[in-house]
Write a protein that holds these residues in place. Structure first.
Motif, PDB file in Angstrom:
ATOM      1  N   UNK A 178       0.871  -1.183   0.000  1.00  0.00           N
ATOM      2  CA  UNK A 178       0.000   0.000   0.000  1.00  0.00           C
ATOM      3  C   UNK A 178       0.908   1.232   0.000  1.00  0.00           C
ATOM      4  N   UNK A 179       1.255   1.712  -1.181  1.00  0.00           N
ATOM      5  CA  UNK A 179       2.441   2.553  -1.335  1.00  0.00           C
ATOM      6  C   UNK A 179       2.329   3.945  -0.725  1.00  0.00           C
ATOM      7  N   UNK A 180       1.119   4.465  -0.523  1.00  0.00           N
ATOM      8  CA  UNK A 180       1.009   5.775   0.130  1.00  0.00           C
ATOM      9  C   UNK A 180       1.569   5.722   1.550  1.00  0.00           C
ATOM     10  N   UNK A 181       1.539   4.558   2.153  1.00  0.00           N
ATOM     11  CA  UNK A 181       2.061   4.407   3.510  1.00  0.00           C
ATOM     12  C   UNK A 181       3.569   4.360   3.592  1.00  0.00           C
ATOM     13  N   UNK A 182       4.250   4.203   2.447  1.00  0.00           N
ATOM     14  CA  UNK A 182       5.711   4.101   2.459  1.00  0.00           C
ATOM     15  C   UNK A 182       6.381   5.398   2.881  1.00  0.00           C
ATOM     16  N   UNK A 183       5.659   6.520   2.848  1.00  0.00           N
ATOM     17  CA  UNK A 183       6.251   7.819   3.179  1.00  0.00           C
ATOM     18  C   UNK A 183       6.392   8.042   4.684  1.00  0.00           C
ATOM     19  N   UNK A 184       5.736   7.232   5.490  1.00  0.00           N
ATOM     20  CA  UNK A 184       5.734   7.446   6.940  1.00  0.00           C
ATOM     21  C   UNK A 184       6.912   6.751   7.615  1.00  0.00           C
ATOM     22  N   UNK A 185       7.447   7.422   8.631  1.00  0.00           N
ATOM     23  CA  UNK A 185       8.413   6.821   9.552  1.00  0.00           C
ATOM     24  C   UNK A 185       7.764   6.719  10.925  1.00  0.00           C
ATOM     25  N   UNK A 186       8.346   5.931  11.793  1.00  0.00           N
ATOM     26  CA  UNK A 186       7.815   5.837  13.157  1.00  0.00           C
ATOM     27  C   UNK A 186       7.902   7.186  13.866  1.00  0.00           C
ATOM     28  N   UNK A 187       8.945   7.946  13.570  1.00  0.00           N
ATOM     29  CA  UNK A 187       9.110   9.259  14.196  1.00  0.00           C
ATOM     30  C   UNK A 187       7.996  10.212  13.760  1.00  0.00           C
ATOM     31  N   UNK A 188       7.665  10.207  12.474  1.00  0.00           N
ATOM     32  CA  UNK A 188       6.591  11.062  11.992  1.00  0.00           C
ATOM     33  C   UNK A 188       5.254  10.641  12.605  1.00  0.00           C
ATOM     34  N   UNK A 189       5.020   9.352  12.710  1.00  0.00           N
ATOM     35  CA  UNK A 189       3.778   8.875  13.318  1.00  0.00           C
ATOM     36  C   UNK A 189       3.692   9.306  14.789  1.00  0.00           C
ATOM     37  N   UNK A 190       4.824   9.280  15.484  1.00  0.00           N
ATOM     38  CA  UNK A 190       4.837   9.744  16.877  1.00  0.00           C
ATOM     39  C   UNK A 190       4.515  11.231  16.964  1.00  0.00           C
ATOM     40  N   UNK A 191       5.069  12.013  16.045  1.00  0.00           N
ATOM     41  CA  UNK A 191       4.787  13.459  16.028  1.00  0.00           C
ATOM     42  C   UNK A 191       3.307  13.722  15.762  1.00  0.00           C
ATOM     43  N   UNK A 192       2.732  12.941  14.882  1.00  0.00           N
ATOM     44  CA  UNK A 192       1.311  13.098  14.556  1.00  0.00           C
ATOM     45  C   UNK A 192       0.451  12.781  15.780  1.00  0.00           C
ATOM     46  N   UNK A 193       0.779  11.692  16.466  1.00  0.00           N
ATOM     47  CA  UNK A 193       0.023  11.328  17.675  1.00  0.00           C
ATOM     48  C   UNK A 193       0.142  12.410  18.741  1.00  0.00           C
ATOM     49  N   UNK A 194       1.332  12.996  18.859  1.00  0.00           N
ATOM     50  CA  UNK A 194       1.559  13.995  19.908  1.00  0.00           C
ATOM     51  C   UNK A 194       0.756  15.268  19.669  1.00  0.00           C
ATOM     52  N   UNK A 195       0.282  15.457  18.470  1.00  0.00           N
ATOM     53  CA  UNK A 195      -0.550  16.614  18.140  1.00  0.00           C
ATOM     54  C   UNK A 195      -2.031  16.350  18.421  1.00  0.00           C
ATOM     55  N   UNK A 196      -2.334  15.154  18.924  1.00  0.00           N
ATOM     56  CA  UNK A 196      -3.722  14.815  19.225  1.00  0.00           C
ATOM     57  C   UNK A 196      -4.481  14.242  18.048  1.00  0.00           C
ATOM     58  N   UNK A 197      -3.738  13.749  17.066  1.00  0.00           N
ATOM     59  CA  UNK A 197      -4.355  13.138  15.877  1.00  0.00           C
ATOM     60  C   UNK A 197      -4.343  11.631  16.064  1.00  0.00           C
TER      61      UNK A 197
END
Length: 348
Positions: A178-197
């Motif tokens: 699912x290639x749109x997901x290839x752009x994410x890193x664990x660090x970016x996902x953590x930053x997104x969660x920390x914003x309340x998303x």
């Protein structure tokens, strides 16, 4: 509605052959789905377009190293096998090349006999049902013998097999990433969660039909391939809560979109824990019932994927955006750049 309406000129050199060193460094085109206005950013800027209370939906399918190279046990003739769907009890639907070499009863051996397969039945267009024989755990044997089934437009060898997996890949079963997901890193996902998303996961096992061209002239005559999907109770509850509180549901990729829309369409916009097979075909004229925005890559001309994107943002907006992407030398397809389709007026 004609397939030709979804054609565009794509120079071959813009087809990305290898992934970028840093996943988040790809370009990001932000397309306003109402006005067609475009912004040019980088993928690490994606967090600026998300707000507290939104929910990203990601597909946690894991790509199988599904391409096997073997030989006929009796003659030594070379055979290539691509695993498609597991049918249970070590039986798999496969594609075989050259198909004429494999008849019912043919035995194929892989990796000096560590894995063998017997052809049980023959299907159209190179399809074969194979019964596998091995010692130990099948997926461990497959990991050691198989190769990633990269799309046909990628000619380069992939040095790091993990670059064709998302960092959150979990559920084995896909013939493609699912290639749109290839752009994410664990660090970016953590930053997104920390914003309340919120971040939620569904599973859709991507089939080879993803790469099948639309061979009919009129779109509504196209038969869509079916793919297996599932949604957990946890994800269903979260999405219903996000929707009730006014948050946006933002899918990552066409596979997540098809899953969300399959479930929302069956349940009057409500999300439920369920699994099954979906052959939903989304093209202009479709009314979205589950998603508000989407992150996606740039797709093949005249493909069902560009039609899906056009259903969300309008054909004219999408074709204009693709022409803009070509002009600005965006990278296309699996290892290419990304697009965020969103309503900017609802951004704040």
């Amino acid at each position: 509605m004609k397939v030709e309406d979804y054609d565009f000129h794509l120079p071959e050199e813009l087809i990305a052959q290898t992934p970028l060193l840093e996943r988040t460094s790809s370009k990001l085109m932000v397309l306003d789905k109402e006005t067609g206005e475009i912004e040019h950013r980088h993928f690490y800027d994606i967090i600026e377009y998300l707000r507290e209370g939104d929910c990203l939906v990601l597909n946690d399918t894991r790509v199988l190293p599904a391409r096997l190279y073997g030989m006929k046990e009796d003659t030594g003739a070379k055979v290539e096998v691509l695993l498609l769907n597991e049918e249970g009890q070590d039986k798999w639907k496969t594609l075989v090349k050259p198909a004429k070499r494999v008849k019912e009863g043919t035995v194929i051996t892989f990796g000096d006999g560590r894995l063998k397969a017997t052809c049980l039945s023959m299907e159209e267009q190179g399809g074969r049902v194979l019964q596998f024989h091995y010692e130990g755990i099948f997926y461990e044997v497959l990991d050691s013998l198989g190769e990633m089934p990269l799309p046909p437009y990628i000619k380069e060898q992939l040095d790091d097999q993990d670059r064709y997996q998302t960092v959150f890949a979990k559920e084995r079963g896909s013939a493609a990433a699912p290639t749109a997901g290839l752009h994410f890193t664990n660090e970016l996902l953590d930053d997104i969660r920390s914003k309340g998303i919120h971040i939620s996961f569904i599973t859709l096992h991507v089939g080879l039909g993803t790469f099948r061209p639309v061979s009919v002239e009129n779109i509504d005559e196209h038969d869509m391939h079916a793919e297996y999907y599932s949604m957990s109770q946890e994800t269903a509850d979260l999405l219903n809560d996000v929707r009730a509180k006014g948050g946006r549901i933002i899918t990552v990729g066409t596979t997540s979109t098809r899953t969300i829309e399959t479930i929302a369409s069956k349940n009057d916009g409500v999300f439920k824990c369920e699994s099954g097979w979906t052959d939903i075909f989304i093209y202009p004229g479709y009314t979205f019932k589950g998603i508000d925005a989407m992150i996606t890559n740039f797709h093949l001309p005249k493909s069902t994927l560009i039609m899906l994107v056009s259903a969300l943002a309008g054909r004219e907006n999408v074709i204009a955006a693709y022409e803009n992407a070509v002009k600005n030398e965006y990278r296309f397809f699996s290892f290419g750049d990304a697009m965020l389709i969103i309503n900017r007026r609802h951004q704040e």
